[in-house]
Design a protein around this motif. Structure first.
Motif, PDB file in Angstrom:
ATOM      1  N   ARG A 164       0.195  -7.568  -3.168  1.00  0.00           N
ATOM      2  CA  ARG A 164      -0.303  -8.381  -2.043  1.00  0.00           C
ATOM      3  C   ARG A 164      -0.529  -9.791  -2.563  1.00  0.00           C
ATOM      4  O   ARG A 164      -1.188  -9.974  -3.594  1.00  0.00           O
TER       5      ARG A 164
ATOM      6  N   TYR B 280      -5.999  -8.855  -7.371  1.00  0.00           N
ATOM      7  CA  TYR B 280      -4.779  -9.272  -8.062  1.00  0.00           C
ATOM      8  C   TYR B 280      -3.600  -9.215  -7.099  1.00  0.00           C
ATOM      9  O   TYR B 280      -3.707  -8.671  -6.007  1.00  0.00           O
TER      10      TYR B 280
ATOM     11  N   GLU C 227       0.878  -1.177   0.000  1.00  0.00           N
ATOM     12  CA  GLU C 227       0.000   0.000   0.000  1.00  0.00           C
ATOM     13  C   GLU C 227       0.912   1.223   0.000  1.00  0.00           C
ATOM     14  O   GLU C 227       2.134   1.089   0.156  1.00  0.00           O
TER      15      GLU C 227
ATOM     16  N   THR D  49       0.445   4.340   1.870  1.00  0.00           N
ATOM     17  CA  THR D  49       0.412   5.315   2.965  1.00  0.00           C
ATOM     18  C   THR D  49       1.691   5.297   3.807  1.00  0.00           C
ATOM     19  O   THR D  49       2.267   6.346   4.101  1.00  0.00           O
TER      20      THR D  49
ATOM     21  N   GLU E 269      -3.105  11.963   0.264  1.00  0.00           N
ATOM     22  CA  GLU E 269      -2.884  12.037   1.706  1.00  0.00           C
ATOM     23  C   GLU E 269      -2.683  13.506   2.075  1.00  0.00           C
ATOM     24  O   GLU E 269      -1.984  14.230   1.370  1.00  0.00           O
TER      25      GLU E 269
ATOM     26  N   TYR F 157      -5.461   3.397  11.634  1.00  0.00           N
ATOM     27  CA  TYR F 157      -6.528   4.400  11.643  1.00  0.00           C
ATOM     28  C   TYR F 157      -6.909   4.876  13.038  1.00  0.00           C
ATOM     29  O   TYR F 157      -6.889   4.118  14.007  1.00  0.00           O
TER      30      TYR F 157
ATOM     31  N   GLU G  89      -2.555 -12.162  -2.483  1.00  0.00           N
ATOM     32  CA  GLU G  89      -3.912 -12.626  -2.202  1.00  0.00           C
ATOM     33  C   GLU G  89      -4.312 -13.646  -3.247  1.00  0.00           C
ATOM     34  O   GLU G  89      -3.670 -13.771  -4.288  1.00  0.00           O
TER      35      GLU G  89
HETATM   36  P1  HAM Z   1      -7.001  -0.747   1.305  1.00  0.00           P
HETATM   37  O1  HAM Z   1      -8.437  -0.789   1.726  1.00  0.00           O
HETATM   38  O2  HAM Z   1      -6.149  -1.864   1.738  1.00  0.00           O
HETATM   39  O3  HAM Z   1      -6.432   0.624   1.857  1.00  0.00           O
HETATM   40  O4  HAM Z   1      -6.904  -0.632  -0.266  1.00  0.00           O
HETATM   41  C1  HAM Z   1      -7.590   0.391  -0.971  1.00  0.00           C
HETATM   42  C2  HAM Z   1      -8.180  -0.137  -2.256  1.00  0.00           C
HETATM   43  O5  HAM Z   1      -7.181  -0.776  -3.049  1.00  0.00           O
HETATM   44  C3  HAM Z   1      -9.234  -1.214  -2.076  1.00  0.00           C
HETATM   45  O6  HAM Z   1     -10.494  -0.661  -1.747  1.00  0.00           O
HETATM   46  C4  HAM Z   1      -9.245  -1.856  -3.446  1.00  0.00           C
HETATM   47  O7  HAM Z   1     -10.002  -1.084  -4.372  1.00  0.00           O
HETATM   48  C5  HAM Z   1      -7.786  -1.784  -3.837  1.00  0.00           C
HETATM   49  N1  HAM Z   1      -7.155  -3.090  -3.569  1.00  0.00           N
HETATM   50  C6  HAM Z   1      -6.654  -3.557  -2.409  1.00  0.00           C
HETATM   51  N2  HAM Z   1      -6.155  -4.797  -2.561  1.00  0.00           N
HETATM   52  C7  HAM Z   1      -6.347  -5.137  -3.857  1.00  0.00           C
HETATM   53  C8  HAM Z   1      -6.052  -6.301  -4.653  1.00  0.00           C
HETATM   54  N3  HAM Z   1      -5.423  -7.343  -4.136  1.00  0.00           N
HETATM   55  N4  HAM Z   1      -6.416  -6.285  -5.962  1.00  0.00           N
HETATM   56  C9  HAM Z   1      -7.034  -5.221  -6.500  1.00  0.00           C
HETATM   57  N5  HAM Z   1      -7.334  -4.098  -5.800  1.00  0.00           N
HETATM   58  C10 HAM Z   1      -6.997  -4.053  -4.498  1.00  0.00           C
HETATM   59  C11 HAM Z   1      -5.145   1.046   1.677  1.00  0.00           C
HETATM   60  O8  HAM Z   1      -4.353   0.532   0.934  1.00  0.00           O
HETATM   61  C12 HAM Z   1      -4.814   2.315   2.456  1.00  0.00           C
HETATM   62  N6  HAM Z   1      -3.395   2.649   2.163  1.00  0.00           N
HETATM   63  C13 HAM Z   1      -5.736   3.449   2.073  1.00  0.00           C
HETATM   64  C14 HAM Z   1      -5.390   4.731   2.765  1.00  0.00           C
HETATM   65  C15 HAM Z   1      -4.687   5.756   2.229  1.00  0.00           C
HETATM   66  N7  HAM Z   1      -5.683   5.041   4.006  1.00  0.00           N
HETATM   67  C16 HAM Z   1      -5.190   6.234   4.274  1.00  0.00           C
HETATM   68  N8  HAM Z   1      -4.569   6.680   3.214  1.00  0.00           N
END
Ligand code: HAM
Length: 433
Positions: free
Chosen positions: A115, A124, A84, A86, A133, A265, A117
């Motif tokens: 990731r 993906y 991610e 952040t 941010e 958070y 997953e």
């Molecule tokens: P997150 O909920 O883990 O938050 O990921 C945000 C978005 O990334 C998800 O809602 C989804 O749309 C996309 N996403 C996550 N994993 C996958 C995957 N394996 N394949 C496709 N899309 C994916 C964060 O990452 C935090 N950094 C958000 C944040 C920013 N909070 C504060 N600042």
């Protein structure tokens, strides 16, 4: 030897069928909306020391426990592909003292995240996020403005209908009290919970509220609400976020079971869900929230309030309608040259280069094939004009110009033809391929 394939869960984006064009358009739209909200782009490396995510995202999260691509580099250091954006952005803000120059920093980013997953539609192993941010602003108005940025961008893509779910997780004290209340509530029910929730009861009880397992659902419904555990300051913050969001015109619903899968958070969290059904089970388009403790957690001498979000690009593209192919202005240079007739082909390359320098998209067939086959390629490429060059044209400094729409053919000097095409091309503008 078998043919090689891309790594499972990692995808190519190809120009055919307009895929790359859709990506470029989405990225341009994101940069545009960020600029309008005062966010500047930051780019961080795609890998970091693993410790950053252990400390930032949290030891007891699925991401850190089971999904990170972590490896040792040649010097024996543990690195992780970023799961991610952040934690990396905060690391960079601390490392470069971004807040020493200005009291509030607004950063945006876009790029691949990793990731491990189980791959599925919309999920993906290499996926892409766009994120924003804001650092240094503790106000609930910052929460609302940032959520509005996410919602505005999503709306600009024509994605929808979407629903914004909102919750508050309170501060560290509230979380501790709430965790105790949840453990007290779920412990007598432990035998009836799913294995995953039973494991979470010990390690990360809030995540039980995330479970979609039918065995957990009836017990989840009776669990105490975090909103009842908020202290006065948390509650006031949450009330104001709701009021500011209403003022910005972003519709939302409060969902006290929204807990998020990352540990950093504090107070506000939100998630944007696609409710059109286009995404199936992976319906979260993006999410975010406030993380006022992450800067100190990652070594900042000063506490820095922060808020942000990230959206999944692949999911946005799955949910967005396909915009019509933009009209392009392209021309083709056709050389009436046989193999060995180097001067004519050289003149054709020279003419193409001059046209490109004049801003005109120009194709030239360098294969020494028949005129007929070159004309076919020009028409397949949707060229507006074909510029024919034979020995006679080259000798006189002229070009034969064929309008592929009308079939009309004229002959004029190179300079005249270039000036005309430069004018027509710039009148039409150009769009990403
Ligand atoms: P997150 O909920 O883990 O938050 O990921 C945000 C978005 O990334 C998800 O809602 C989804 O749309 C996309 N996403 C996550 N994993 C996958 C995957 N394996 N394949 C496709 N899309 C994916 C964060 O990452 C935090 N950094 C958000 C944040 C920013 N909070 C504060 N600042």
């Amino acid at each position: 030897m078998g043919t090689l394939q891309a790594v499972t869960g990692m995808n190519d984006v190809l120009p055919g069928g307009g895929d790359t064009r859709r990506w470029l358009r989405l990225e341009a739209a994101f940069r545009d909306v960020c600029a309008r909200y005062g966010y500047a782009e930051v780019r961080t490396p795609i890998c970091e020391y693993a410790e950053l995510f252990h400390r930032g995202v949290g030891e007891a999260t699925d991401i850190v426990e089971k999904e990170m691509y972590t490896f040792e580099d040649r010097g024996g250091r543990k690195l992780s592909l970023r799961p991610e954006g952040t934690a990396s952005a905060v690391r960079a803000a601390i490392e470069h003292a971004a807040l020493a120059q200005q009291p509030v920093v607004r950063w945006a980013y876009l790029g691949p995240m990793f990731r491990a997953e189980k791959p599925a539609k919309g999920r993906y192993r290499q996926f892409h996020q766009v994120g924003a941010e804001v650092y240094g602003d503790p106000s609930p108005a910052a929460d609302a403005e940032c959520i509005d940025l996410a919602a505005t961008f999503i709306r600009s893509l024509g994605v929808g209908p979407v629903s914004v779910r909102l919750n508050s997780l309170g501060g560290a004290d509230t979380r501790r009290r709430y965790r105790d209340a949840l453990v007290a509530y779920f412990t007598p029910l432990a035998d009836r919970l799913s294995e995953e929730s039973r494991a979470r009861l010990a390690r990360n009880p809030l995540r039980i509220l995330d479970s979609k397992d039918p065995r957990d659902l009836p017990h989840k419904a009776g669990a105490p609400s975090i909103l009842d555990a908020l202290d006065d300051a948390d509650r006031e913050h949450f009330e104001q976020v709701k009021a500011f969001l209403t003022a910005t015109g972003v519709p939302f619903t409060v969902d006290p079971t929204l807990v998020r899968g990352l540990d950093y958070y504090t107070r506000t969290v939100f998630e944007v869900v696609d409710v059109s059904g286009a995404l199936g089970a992976q319906d979260a388009l993006g999410a975010g929230g406030r993380y006022d403790a992450l800067f100190t957690e990652l070594g900042s001498a000063q506490p820095v309030p922060a808020f942000g979000f990230a959206l999944g690009v692949e999911r946005l593209l799955l949910a967005a309608p396909d915009a019509p192919e933009p009209q392009r202005f392209t021309v083709s240079v056709v050389a009436a040259a046989k193999a060995g007739d180097t001067p004519v082909l050289a003149a054709a390359l020279g003419l193409a280069k001059e046209l490109r320098e004049a801003g005109v998209e120009t194709l030239v067939d360098t294969r020494f094939v028949s005129m007929k086959s070159q004309m076919r390629r020009a028409s397949d490429a949707a060229s507006r004009y074909v510029l024919i060059l034979g020995g006679d044209e080259v000798a006189k400094g002229e070009v034969t110009l064929k309008d592929l729409a009308s079939g009309e053919q004229t002959r004029a000097s190179r300079a005249e033809v270039i000036a005309r095409l430069r004018a027509e091309s710039s009148a039409q503008g150009s769009a990403p391929r």
